[in-house]
Structure formats: C-alpha cells, structure tokens
Design a protein around this motif. Structure first.
Motif, short mmCIF file in Angstrom:
data_model
loop_
_atom_site.label_atom_id
_atom_site.label_comp_id
_atom_site.label_asym_id
_atom_site.label_seq_id
_atom_site.Cartn_x
_atom_site.Cartn_y
_atom_site.Cartn_z
N LEU A 171 0.81 -1.22 0.00
CA LEU A 171 0.00 0.00 0.00
C LEU A 171 0.84 1.27 0.00
CD1 LEU A 171 -2.90 1.03 0.02
CD2 LEU A 171 -2.85 0.89 2.51
N LYS A 172 1.87 1.32 0.83
CA LYS A 172 2.68 2.55 0.92
C LYS A 172 3.31 2.92 -0.42
CE LYS A 172 6.34 4.92 3.36
NZ LYS A 172 7.34 4.93 4.39
N PRO A 173 4.02 2.03 -1.11
CA PRO A 173 4.60 2.44 -2.39
C PRO A 173 3.53 2.78 -3.44
CG PRO A 173 5.14 0.14 -1.91
CD PRO A 173 4.49 0.71 -0.70
N PHE A 174 2.39 2.09 -3.41
CA PHE A 174 1.33 2.39 -4.35
C PHE A 174 0.78 3.81 -4.11
CE2 PHE A 174 -3.07 2.61 -5.69
CZ PHE A 174 -3.01 2.12 -6.99
N VAL A 175 0.51 4.14 -2.85
CA VAL A 175 -0.02 5.46 -2.52
C VAL A 175 1.02 6.54 -2.83
CG1 VAL A 175 -0.81 6.94 -0.62
CG2 VAL A 175 -1.69 4.62 -0.85
N GLU A 176 2.27 6.29 -2.50
CA GLU A 176 3.32 7.27 -2.80
C GLU A 176 3.38 7.58 -4.30
OE1 GLU A 176 6.72 5.35 -1.04
OE2 GLU A 176 6.51 6.49 0.82
N LYS A 177 3.16 6.58 -5.12
CA LYS A 177 3.23 6.76 -6.57
C LYS A 177 1.99 7.47 -7.12
CE LYS A 177 3.62 4.24 -10.92
NZ LYS A 177 3.78 2.92 -11.54
N HIS A 178 0.80 7.03 -6.68
CA HIS A 178 -0.44 7.50 -7.29
C HIS A 178 -1.11 8.65 -6.55
CE1 HIS A 178 -0.37 4.33 -10.26
NE2 HIS A 178 -0.03 3.50 -9.30
N LEU A 179 -0.84 8.79 -5.28
CA LEU A 179 -1.43 9.87 -4.46
C LEU A 179 -0.33 10.49 -3.61
CD1 LEU A 179 -4.55 7.78 -3.38
CD2 LEU A 179 -4.55 9.64 -5.06
N PRO A 180 0.63 11.16 -4.24
CA PRO A 180 1.84 11.60 -3.53
C PRO A 180 1.59 12.62 -2.41
CG PRO A 180 1.77 12.52 -5.75
CD PRO A 180 0.65 11.52 -5.66
N ASP A 181 0.46 13.29 -2.41
CA ASP A 181 0.17 14.24 -1.32
C ASP A 181 -0.38 13.57 -0.08
OD1 ASP A 181 1.05 16.37 -2.83
OD2 ASP A 181 -0.95 16.85 -3.59
N CYS A 182 -0.71 12.29 -0.17
CA CYS A 182 -1.28 11.57 0.97
C CYS A 182 -0.23 11.37 2.06
CB CYS A 182 -1.81 10.22 0.51
SG CYS A 182 -2.40 9.21 1.88
N ARG A 183 -0.65 11.59 3.29
CA ARG A 183 0.24 11.39 4.43
C ARG A 183 -0.29 10.34 5.41
NH1 ARG A 183 2.98 13.03 1.26
NH2 ARG A 183 4.00 15.03 1.11
N GLU A 184 -1.56 9.92 5.22
CA GLU A 184 -2.16 8.96 6.15
C GLU A 184 -3.23 8.16 5.40
OE1 GLU A 184 -4.60 8.98 10.41
OE2 GLU A 184 -4.51 10.81 9.23
N VAL A 185 -3.26 6.85 5.67
CA VAL A 185 -4.34 5.99 5.21
C VAL A 185 -5.09 5.56 6.46
CG1 VAL A 185 -4.96 3.86 4.03
CG2 VAL A 185 -2.96 5.17 3.27
N VAL A 186 -6.40 5.75 6.45
CA VAL A 186 -7.21 5.47 7.63
C VAL A 186 -8.44 4.67 7.23
CG1 VAL A 186 -8.50 7.65 7.50
CG2 VAL A 186 -8.19 6.56 9.72
N PHE A 187 -8.97 3.89 8.16
CA PHE A 187 -10.21 3.16 7.90
C PHE A 187 -10.74 2.57 9.20
CE2 PHE A 187 -7.03 -0.03 7.79
CZ PHE A 187 -7.62 -1.20 8.18
N GLY A 188 -11.94 2.03 9.11
CA GLY A 188 -12.55 1.38 10.25
C GLY A 188 -12.68 -0.10 9.99
N VAL A 189 -12.36 -0.89 11.00
CA VAL A 189 -12.55 -2.34 10.92
C VAL A 189 -13.53 -2.73 12.02
CG1 VAL A 189 -10.51 -2.90 12.33
CG2 VAL A 189 -11.45 -4.61 10.78
N LYS B 298 -6.65 -8.28 12.92
CA LYS B 298 -5.32 -8.85 13.16
C LYS B 298 -4.44 -8.70 11.91
CE LYS B 298 -2.95 -13.09 14.34
NZ LYS B 298 -2.98 -14.53 14.27
N VAL B 299 -4.99 -8.97 10.74
CA VAL B 299 -4.23 -8.85 9.49
C VAL B 299 -3.77 -7.42 9.29
CG1 VAL B 299 -4.39 -8.97 6.97
CG2 VAL B 299 -5.29 -10.83 8.35
N TYR B 300 -4.67 -6.44 9.50
CA TYR B 300 -4.31 -5.03 9.31
C TYR B 300 -3.20 -4.62 10.28
CZ TYR B 300 -8.58 -4.67 6.54
OH TYR B 300 -9.56 -4.84 5.59
N LEU B 301 -3.31 -5.04 11.53
CA LEU B 301 -2.30 -4.68 12.52
C LEU B 301 -0.95 -5.33 12.18
CD1 LEU B 301 -4.45 -4.87 15.77
CD2 LEU B 301 -3.65 -2.80 14.59
N GLU B 302 -0.97 -6.58 11.75
CA GLU B 302 0.27 -7.27 11.38
C GLU B 302 0.91 -6.64 10.14
OE1 GLU B 302 -0.79 -11.40 10.99
OE2 GLU B 302 -0.74 -11.72 13.15
N ALA B 303 0.11 -5.98 9.31
CA ALA B 303 0.63 -5.33 8.10
C ALA B 303 1.16 -3.93 8.38
CB ALA B 303 -0.45 -5.27 7.03
N GLY B 304 1.06 -3.46 9.63
CA GLY B 304 1.65 -2.18 9.97
C GLY B 304 0.68 -1.07 10.34
#
Length: 173
Positions: free
Chosen positions: A107-125, A134-140
């Motif tokens: 996700l980080k390299p994809f966002v850096e490439k396509h949405l370079p102004d983004c500084r945070e990815v957020v969501f609700g689980v 658990k998967v999201y937390l293990e992924a960082g």
C-alpha cells in the motif's frame, strides 16, 4: 500455499480486471463488513475522489479496494492529506494464503506513486471482525484507540502514516 509478497502487486483497476471482479465471491457474513467489488467500483466511476485498486497475484485479479479522498475520510481523522481505505476484499477462493497482508504491505509504495500528497491511510474495521483486524495490525496499521459506529456495529479506527515525520500541518504547495 502462502504467497510471497513479490507475487502480489497493486494497480489501478482497468477494463481487463472487470471480468474477474464481477466473478468475485465472499462469505455471506463478510458482506456485513465490506461490499462486493463491482458496486464499489461503480461508485468510483461516479466519484472522481475514489480510486479503485486491483490486487494482483501474478496475472490474476484476487482482491480489490478503494482509496477515497472525499470528505468521508474526516469522520475517521481530522488530519489533512488523509485518504480512506474502503471496500477491501479478497476473492473467497484466494483467502487464507497471505494475500491480504502482502497487499497491505504494498500500500505505501502504491499510494506514494499514485497519491503523492497523501500522508495517512485510515479506515474502520468492525470490532466483530477480529481476524481482519489482526491482518491489518500485522501489516503495519496502528489502532488509534478510537471507534466509529459503522453499518454493522462499532469499528476500531486504524491508521497508517506514510511518513515518520507526519504532522497535522498542511503541506506547502
């Protein structure tokens, strides 16, 4: 068989991904927590703030999610330059092989490439979906300790900062 992260890539959804997305299946109980790819993709086609993303294993489309830059993000964070991750799913036959974690690590390299102004990815689980959390937390992703009421109950708000030096100050143009 678990996948290696090298086999998983993220790409903007293109017309050749649509056949696979139309054939997606999910467990019925998963539909309480996410949506099927095609309805989410169709919303993207009507809303320029939404970027549909395909999760690819080799050449196969095995997952889908949306990065939303619209105002809904502000019900999860007050920080500028944040995007909302939504409608995340892995096709049922491909679940349980590590694709979700591998794709989230892309996700980080994809966002850096396509949405370079983004500084945070957020969501609700959803709190009733501990395996996804658990998967999201293990992924960082980081649990903010905050909650938001979702359509199927309380959601833990998770975040991923794109830079270590994140501040709430607006970016200079």
């Amino acid at each position: 068989m678990n996948v290696t992260e090298k086999k998983i890539t993220l790409t903007k959804v293109a017309s050749h991904h649509l056949t696979s997305l139309k054939q997606f299946t999910l467990h019925e109980h998963q539909l309480a927590f996410t949506s099927m790819p095609m309805p989410a993709y169709e919303k993207c086609m009507r809303d320029p703030n939404r970027l549909p993303v395909a999760i690819i294993e080799g050449v196969r489309t095995v997952g889908f999610f949306v990065l939303d830059q619209g105002d809904d993000v502000f019900s999860y964070t007050t920080r500028p330059h944040a995007i909302l991750l939504r409608a995340y799913s892995i096709n049922l036959p491909d679940q349980g092989r590590g694709i979700a974690k591998a794709s989230l690590r892309q996700l980080k390299p994809f966002v850096e490439k396509h949405l370079p102004d983004c500084r945070e990815v957020v969501f609700g689980v959803n709190e009733d979906n501990p395996s996804a959390k658990k998967v999201y937390l293990e992924a960082g992703f980081i649990n903010t300790g905050e909650q938001k009421m979702g359509r199927s109950g309380p959601q833990a708000i998770l975040t991923f900062f794109m830079t270590c030096s994140f501040t709430s100050e607006p970016l200079k143009s």
